[in-house]
Motif scaffolding. Structure first.
Motif, PDB file in Angstrom:
ATOM      1  N   UNK A  20      56.843  36.639  75.902  1.00  0.00           N
ATOM      2  CA  UNK A  20      56.417  35.690  74.655  1.00  0.00           C
ATOM      3  C   UNK A  20      57.327  35.588  73.472  1.00  0.00           C
ATOM      4  N   UNK A  21      57.737  36.737  73.061  1.00  0.00           N
ATOM      5  CA  UNK A  21      58.645  36.775  72.073  1.00  0.00           C
ATOM      6  C   UNK A  21      60.015  36.141  72.316  1.00  0.00           C
ATOM      7  N   UNK A  25      61.552  33.119  70.058  1.00  0.00           N
ATOM      8  CA  UNK A  25      63.024  32.970  69.518  1.00  0.00           C
ATOM      9  C   UNK A  25      63.768  31.958  69.983  1.00  0.00           C
ATOM     10  N   UNK A  50      58.718  32.802  50.520  1.00  0.00           N
ATOM     11  CA  UNK A  50      58.545  32.830  52.220  1.00  0.00           C
ATOM     12  C   UNK A  50      57.585  33.904  52.411  1.00  0.00           C
ATOM     13  N   UNK A  51      57.497  35.046  51.731  1.00  0.00           N
ATOM     14  CA  UNK A  51      56.378  36.284  52.029  1.00  0.00           C
ATOM     15  C   UNK A  51      55.208  35.997  52.139  1.00  0.00           C
ATOM     16  N   UNK A  52      54.229  36.431  52.721  1.00  0.00           N
ATOM     17  CA  UNK A  52      52.705  36.259  52.601  1.00  0.00           C
ATOM     18  C   UNK A  52      52.428  37.029  51.402  1.00  0.00           C
ATOM     19  N   UNK A  53      51.438  36.609  50.586  1.00  0.00           N
ATOM     20  CA  UNK A  53      50.709  37.137  49.353  1.00  0.00           C
ATOM     21  C   UNK A  53      50.311  38.521  49.582  1.00  0.00           C
ATOM     22  N   UNK A  54      50.700  39.616  48.417  1.00  0.00           N
ATOM     23  CA  UNK A  54      50.019  40.750  48.522  1.00  0.00           C
ATOM     24  C   UNK A  54      48.902  40.918  48.359  1.00  0.00           C
ATOM     25  N   UNK A  55      47.940  41.702  49.242  1.00  0.00           N
ATOM     26  CA  UNK A  55      46.550  41.453  48.982  1.00  0.00           C
ATOM     27  C   UNK A  55      46.027  42.220  47.781  1.00  0.00           C
ATOM     28  N   UNK A  84      62.238  36.822  51.677  1.00  0.00           N
ATOM     29  CA  UNK A  84      61.313  37.608  52.367  1.00  0.00           C
ATOM     30  C   UNK A  84      60.549  38.667  51.486  1.00  0.00           C
TER      31      UNK A  84
ATOM     32  N   UNK B  28      49.549  37.103  69.426  1.00  0.00           N
ATOM     33  CA  UNK B  28      50.680  36.272  69.508  1.00  0.00           C
ATOM     34  C   UNK B  28      50.716  35.138  70.320  1.00  0.00           C
ATOM     35  N   UNK B  89      56.881  46.003  65.943  1.00  0.00           N
ATOM     36  CA  UNK B  89      57.518  44.622  66.330  1.00  0.00           C
ATOM     37  C   UNK B  89      57.973  43.736  65.156  1.00  0.00           C
ATOM     38  N   UNK B  93      62.049  42.648  64.550  1.00  0.00           N
ATOM     39  CA  UNK B  93      62.346  41.068  64.672  1.00  0.00           C
ATOM     40  C   UNK B  93      62.477  40.459  63.223  1.00  0.00           C
ATOM     41  N   UNK B  94      62.410  41.372  62.046  1.00  0.00           N
ATOM     42  CA  UNK B  94      62.688  40.831  60.847  1.00  0.00           C
ATOM     43  C   UNK B  94      61.695  39.822  60.433  1.00  0.00           C
ATOM     44  N   UNK B  95      60.497  39.886  60.821  1.00  0.00           N
ATOM     45  CA  UNK B  95      59.478  38.891  60.376  1.00  0.00           C
ATOM     46  C   UNK B  95      58.330  39.672  59.750  1.00  0.00           C
ATOM     47  N   UNK B  97      57.779  39.797  56.713  1.00  0.00           N
ATOM     48  CA  UNK B  97      57.413  38.977  55.634  1.00  0.00           C
ATOM     49  C   UNK B  97      56.290  37.786  55.884  1.00  0.00           C
ATOM     50  N   UNK B  98      56.247  37.683  57.100  1.00  0.00           N
ATOM     51  CA  UNK B  98      54.992  36.998  57.363  1.00  0.00           C
ATOM     52  C   UNK B  98      53.839  37.585  57.353  1.00  0.00           C
ATOM     53  N   UNK B  99      53.526  38.912  57.130  1.00  0.00           N
ATOM     54  CA  UNK B  99      52.321  39.296  56.840  1.00  0.00           C
ATOM     55  C   UNK B  99      52.426  40.043  55.563  1.00  0.00           C
ATOM     56  N   UNK B 100      53.664  39.968  54.846  1.00  0.00           N
ATOM     57  CA  UNK B 100      53.644  40.563  53.571  1.00  0.00           C
ATOM     58  C   UNK B 100      54.152  41.837  53.358  1.00  0.00           C
ATOM     59  N   UNK B 101      53.185  42.979  53.590  1.00  0.00           N
ATOM     60  CA  UNK B 101      53.819  44.344  53.454  1.00  0.00           C
ATOM     61  C   UNK B 101      53.022  45.112  54.389  1.00  0.00           C
ATOM     62  N   UNK B 104      49.270  45.169  53.390  1.00  0.00           N
ATOM     63  CA  UNK B 104      48.632  44.003  53.776  1.00  0.00           C
ATOM     64  C   UNK B 104      48.157  44.207  55.386  1.00  0.00           C
TER      65      UNK B 104
END
Lengths: 318, 133
Positions: A20-21, A25, A50-55, A84, B28, B89, B93-95, B97-101, B104
């Protein structure tokens, strides 16, 4: 359930995730670079968060901006954004004040990078020296960023936000003094625009810069008034015609070229005007004006900006 | 004594491991499908399935449903393992940031487990009560 089935299930799901990954890609369109290298003219965009907001964070937005060395073709310092690590709460997307606050975080880094590059050129630093000086400038940038956030209270303190915007613009353009008229130099935080003053039947050329609630202006009055009473009358009429009140005229200005300075207020727009009538060696008059919001609590901060502007006006400097 | 303690532990760890990877797979897959086809906004409800499946596996292994304390222990292990797998994971894969931290990530997984477990407990209790009557 047999352990074997569980192990087989785990192995199957691991393989499935890997496939899947791999698919993700291969099909990812235009992946965004993590670091954005900024030139002097580069601007911050909403897409850079770009980063998701800190909760759990109490902040509404965070921008991660720093300094890096880029070889292009010589080694020079650039401000960089780590996309990021930068985020912006959805609820504040429409807030212009907050976005401007973040823009000035970036501009501050650009100002430090510009200053560093100037030093590299002026003192002819070699590669080793540049690298050692970089950490000093990074530390300076971090200290200024913290101070900016603390004093402006993350854009909540409007007066201090205005002050910092002026300060950062001034840092960014510190080497740019605009020659406005013949033999008159003045420092504006940004490039001023042409502003004509129409008074009675005369039109006077001038330049002004408006930054939110504050405005810096300089007009060339052309005419020569040598009589003190005439100058005073002209000033009072000039201010009175604009509907300004509480006029105070002072003849003992600290500026070397000032023959008169005055204070006036506009009760409708709630603004204070500080003006100086300046004269050159040929007895030509210039009118410098600085206006700011009427707020007794922030008066000293606005006056500080005004004093810096008036002190930067140099007449007959050659 | 040693065997008695070891045997169920290995069984449970394998179950948690399996469910953890199943959760990640569902997430996913839904993310991939979302980018390819128009999905109903309720597709995330599919993420409520793994925890009941984990309790069903326990039921099959022991011929009884796990107690509330036992279920909470299993849930905690599931949260820890899912967070760890997702972190590895996303980081690899350097992602991330998509979840923040990391905070989070832990918050979202914990919240998911709480909602899922609460729903399971409520449905199971209602079913249990109806059956008794």
């Amino acid at each position: 359930m047999s352990e074997l089935y569980k192990i087989l299930g785990i192995l199957f799901l691991l393989a499935y995730n890997a496939a899947l990954f791999d698919y993700y890609r291969k099909n990812e369109n235009y992946p965004i670079e993590r670091y954005k290298i900024l030139n002097e003219s580069s601007e911050l965009k909403m897409g850079d968060f770009q980063s998701y907001e800190e909760i759990w964070s109490s902040s509404a937005a965070v921008i991660d901006v720093g300094l890096a060395l880029v070889k292009n073709p010589i080694l020079e310092a650039k401000a960089i954004i780590d996309r990021h690590e930068s985020w912006y709460r959805k609820a504040y997307r429409e807030s212009e004040e907050l976005f401007t606050h973040e823009v000035y975080h970036v501009k501050l880094a650009q100002a430090i990078a510009k200053d560093f590059n100037k030093r590299i050129n002026d003192y002819k630093y070699d590669g080793k020296k540049i690298k050692s000086r970089l950490s000093l400038h990074k530390r300076k940038l971090n200290q200024l960023q913290s101070k900016y956030d603390l004093e402006s209270n993350h854009s909540r303190n409007k007066t201090m936000q205005n002050y910092w915007e002026y300060k950062i613009d001034s840092m960014f353009n510190q080497d740019e003094s605009y020659e406005l008229f013949n033999n008159v130099l003045a420092f504006f935080p940004e490039k001023p625009s042409v502003n004509y003053l129409i008074y009675h039947n005369d039109t006077f050329l001038g330049y002004s810069l408006k930054k939110k609630e504050i405005e810096f202006t300089l007009w060339d009055l052309k005419e020569t008034y040598l009589d003190t009473l005439m100058i005073e009358n002209w000033s009072v009429n000039f201010l009175g015609n604009q509907g300004l009140t509480n006029i105070i005229i002072n003849y003992t200005s600290s500026h070397p070229n000032a023959i008169l300075e005055n204070h006036s207020e506009d009760s409708l727009t709630m603004k204070i005007f500080k003006d100086k009538l300046l004269i050159d060696k040929n007895n030509r008059l210039y009118y410098a004006r600085y206006s700011y919001p009427n707020n007794s609590l922030s008066d000293s901060i606005y006056q500080k900006m005004g004093n810096q502007y008036f002190n930067s006006i140099k007449i007959d400097s050659n | 004594m040693k065997n008695h303690l070891n045997y169920p532990r290995r069984k449970e760890i394998l179950s948690v491991f399996l469910i953890s990877i199943l959760t990640i797979s569902i997430f996913f897959t839904s993310q991939q499908l979302k980018s390819q086809i128009a999905l109903s906004p309720y597709y995330l409800t599919s993420l409520l399935l793994p925890i009941p499946i984990m309790h069903y596996i326990y039921f099959k292994d022991h011929n009884r449903i796990n107690s509330l304390i036992g279920r909470l222990i299993q849930d905690t292990a599931l949260i820890a393992l899912t967070c760890l797998f997702l972190f590895i994971f996303l980081r690899m894969n350097n992602i991330l940031y998509k979840i923040g931290s990391i905070p989070n990530l832990i918050t979202i997984i914990t919240l998911w487990a709480i909602i899922s477990e609460t729903l399971f407990t409520v449905i199971y209790s209602i079913f249990h009560l109806t059956k008794k009557k």
